[in-house]
Design a protein around this motif. Structure first.
Motif, PDB file in Angstrom:
ATOM      1  N   ASP A  33       0.752  -1.611   0.274  1.00  0.00           N
ATOM      2  CA  ASP A  33      -0.076   0.127  -0.014  1.00  0.00           C
ATOM      3  C   ASP A  33       0.622   1.211  -0.093  1.00  0.00           C
ATOM      4  OD1 ASP A  33      -2.107  -1.832  -0.351  1.00  0.00           O
ATOM      5  OD2 ASP A  33      -2.929  -0.954   2.435  1.00  0.00           O
ATOM      6  N   THR A  34       1.120   1.657  -0.794  1.00  0.00           N
ATOM      7  CA  THR A  34       2.235   3.005  -0.995  1.00  0.00           C
ATOM      8  C   THR A  34       1.364   4.080  -1.267  1.00  0.00           C
ATOM      9  OG1 THR A  34       1.576   3.180  -3.641  1.00  0.00           O
ATOM     10  CG2 THR A  34       3.599   1.767  -2.988  1.00  0.00           C
ATOM     11  N   PRO A  35       1.778   5.476  -1.697  1.00  0.00           N
ATOM     12  CA  PRO A  35       1.161   6.582  -1.144  1.00  0.00           C
ATOM     13  C   PRO A  35      -0.502   6.273  -2.710  1.00  0.00           C
ATOM     14  CG  PRO A  35       2.865   7.362  -0.356  1.00  0.00           C
ATOM     15  CD  PRO A  35       2.996   5.901  -0.905  1.00  0.00           C
ATOM     16  N   ALA A  36       0.206   6.283  -3.918  1.00  0.00           N
ATOM     17  CA  ALA A  36      -0.315   6.014  -4.969  1.00  0.00           C
ATOM     18  C   ALA A  36      -1.338   5.065  -5.034  1.00  0.00           C
ATOM     19  CB  ALA A  36       0.154   5.694  -6.077  1.00  0.00           C
ATOM     20  N   VAL A  37      -1.425   4.158  -4.389  1.00  0.00           N
ATOM     21  CA  VAL A  37      -2.819   2.979  -4.328  1.00  0.00           C
ATOM     22  C   VAL A  37      -3.104   3.335  -2.769  1.00  0.00           C
ATOM     23  CG1 VAL A  37      -2.925   0.407  -3.419  1.00  0.00           C
ATOM     24  CG2 VAL A  37      -0.639   0.594  -4.603  1.00  0.00           C
ATOM     25  N   LEU A  38      -3.097   4.231  -2.083  1.00  0.00           N
ATOM     26  CA  LEU A  38      -3.613   4.271  -0.665  1.00  0.00           C
ATOM     27  C   LEU A  38      -4.759   5.304  -1.778  1.00  0.00           C
ATOM     28  CD1 LEU A  38      -1.553   4.613   2.381  1.00  0.00           C
ATOM     29  CD2 LEU A  38      -3.542   3.211   1.853  1.00  0.00           C
ATOM     30  N   LYS A  39      -4.455   6.217  -2.524  1.00  0.00           N
ATOM     31  CA  LYS A  39      -4.778   7.500  -2.954  1.00  0.00           C
ATOM     32  C   LYS A  39      -6.219   7.136  -3.626  1.00  0.00           C
ATOM     33  CE  LYS A  39      -4.495  11.479  -5.042  1.00  0.00           C
ATOM     34  NZ  LYS A  39      -3.092  13.131  -5.615  1.00  0.00           N
ATOM     35  N   GLN A  40      -5.376   6.231  -4.725  1.00  0.00           N
ATOM     36  CA  GLN A  40      -6.369   5.220  -5.714  1.00  0.00           C
ATOM     37  C   GLN A  40      -7.684   4.988  -5.054  1.00  0.00           C
ATOM     38  OE1 GLN A  40      -5.528   3.183  -8.965  1.00  0.00           O
ATOM     39  NE2 GLN A  40      -7.623   2.690  -9.186  1.00  0.00           N
ATOM     40  N   PHE A  41      -7.640   4.160  -4.075  1.00  0.00           N
ATOM     41  CA  PHE A  41      -8.848   3.220  -2.897  1.00  0.00           C
ATOM     42  C   PHE A  41      -9.178   4.654  -2.637  1.00  0.00           C
ATOM     43  CE2 PHE A  41      -9.489   1.300   1.572  1.00  0.00           C
ATOM     44  CZ  PHE A  41     -10.398   0.278   0.811  1.00  0.00           C
ATOM     45  N   VAL A  42      -8.394   5.230  -0.792  1.00  0.00           N
ATOM     46  CA  VAL A  42      -9.563   5.992  -0.706  1.00  0.00           C
ATOM     47  C   VAL A  42     -10.267   7.088  -1.195  1.00  0.00           C
ATOM     48  CG1 VAL A  42      -7.547   5.766   1.406  1.00  0.00           C
ATOM     49  CG2 VAL A  42      -7.676   7.849   0.088  1.00  0.00           C
TER      50      VAL A  42
END
Length: 194
Positions: free
Chosen positions: A107-116
């Motif tokens: 869960d990198t920042p980019a992955v988290l950004k898409q998720f949240v």
């Protein structure tokens, strides 16, 4: 005894029987849950508990590859926030939903950004080093454990499932029923957030 003296005494006794109940204390008041943290947000910027000072926050720990529980809970939290956006925008503006990953390797920042962003536009996603995440989860009384890797290298994490409503000072107020309906989550937020 004078009849006129008895009437005020009777009225006072009846009033005492029907006195308004004392305000209920939040269920998690005084619990040792929470504490300072220094993590990284979904935009790759440093983010600490001080960024949330003065605002209520919903703290949830999970991971983006979670096959069922985390997406359902975040969907309910996001929908509850949209209900509050409409019914009580002043209250909604004072609440920040926060998703803290327990899987910082994926869960990198980019992955988290898409998720949240899929659940609510003001939801914050946080990650950090494995050690920092483990300590933050411990401070929030969150259990998690990595499962065995599959032949393809994938893995699941078992974890406790709780969405904490914290007050503007970062103290715990209540558990939100994120496994129920958005209405139930919004009702519980209204009950404890003033």
């Amino acid at each position: 005894m004078n009849m006129f003296r008895l009437i005020p005494l009777t009225a006072a006794a009846l009033a005492a029987c029907h006195a308004a109940p004392a305000p209920q204390k939040p269920p998690l008041a005084g619990a040792r849950i929470g504490g300072p943290f220094a993590l990284t947000d979904q935009d790759g910027r440093p983010f600490t508990d001080r960024n949330l000072a003065g605002r209520y926050r919903i703290m949830y720990f999970g991971y983006t590859n979670c096959p069922d529980v985390c997406p359902i809970d975040m969907q309910n939290v996001g929908a509850a926030m949209r209900l509050l956006d409409t019914s009580d925008p002043g209250l909604s503006a004072r609440i920040v939903p926060v998703f803290v990953t327990i899987d910082p390797a994926r869960d990198t920042p980019a992955v988290l950004k898409q998720f949240v962003s899929a659940f609510y536009p003001r939801m914050i996603g946080l990650t950090g080093s494995a050690g920092t995440i483990a300590q933050t989860a411990k401070d929030y009384a969150v259990y998690f454990q990595k499962g065995a890797a599959s032949a393809g290298g994938g893995y699941l994490l078992s974890h406790s499932r709780q969405a904490y409503l914290m007050d503007p000072a970062g103290k715990p107020l209540a558990l939100l029923p994120s496994d129920e309906s958005p209405q139930a989550v919004a009702t519980e937020i209204r009950r404890w957030a003033q």
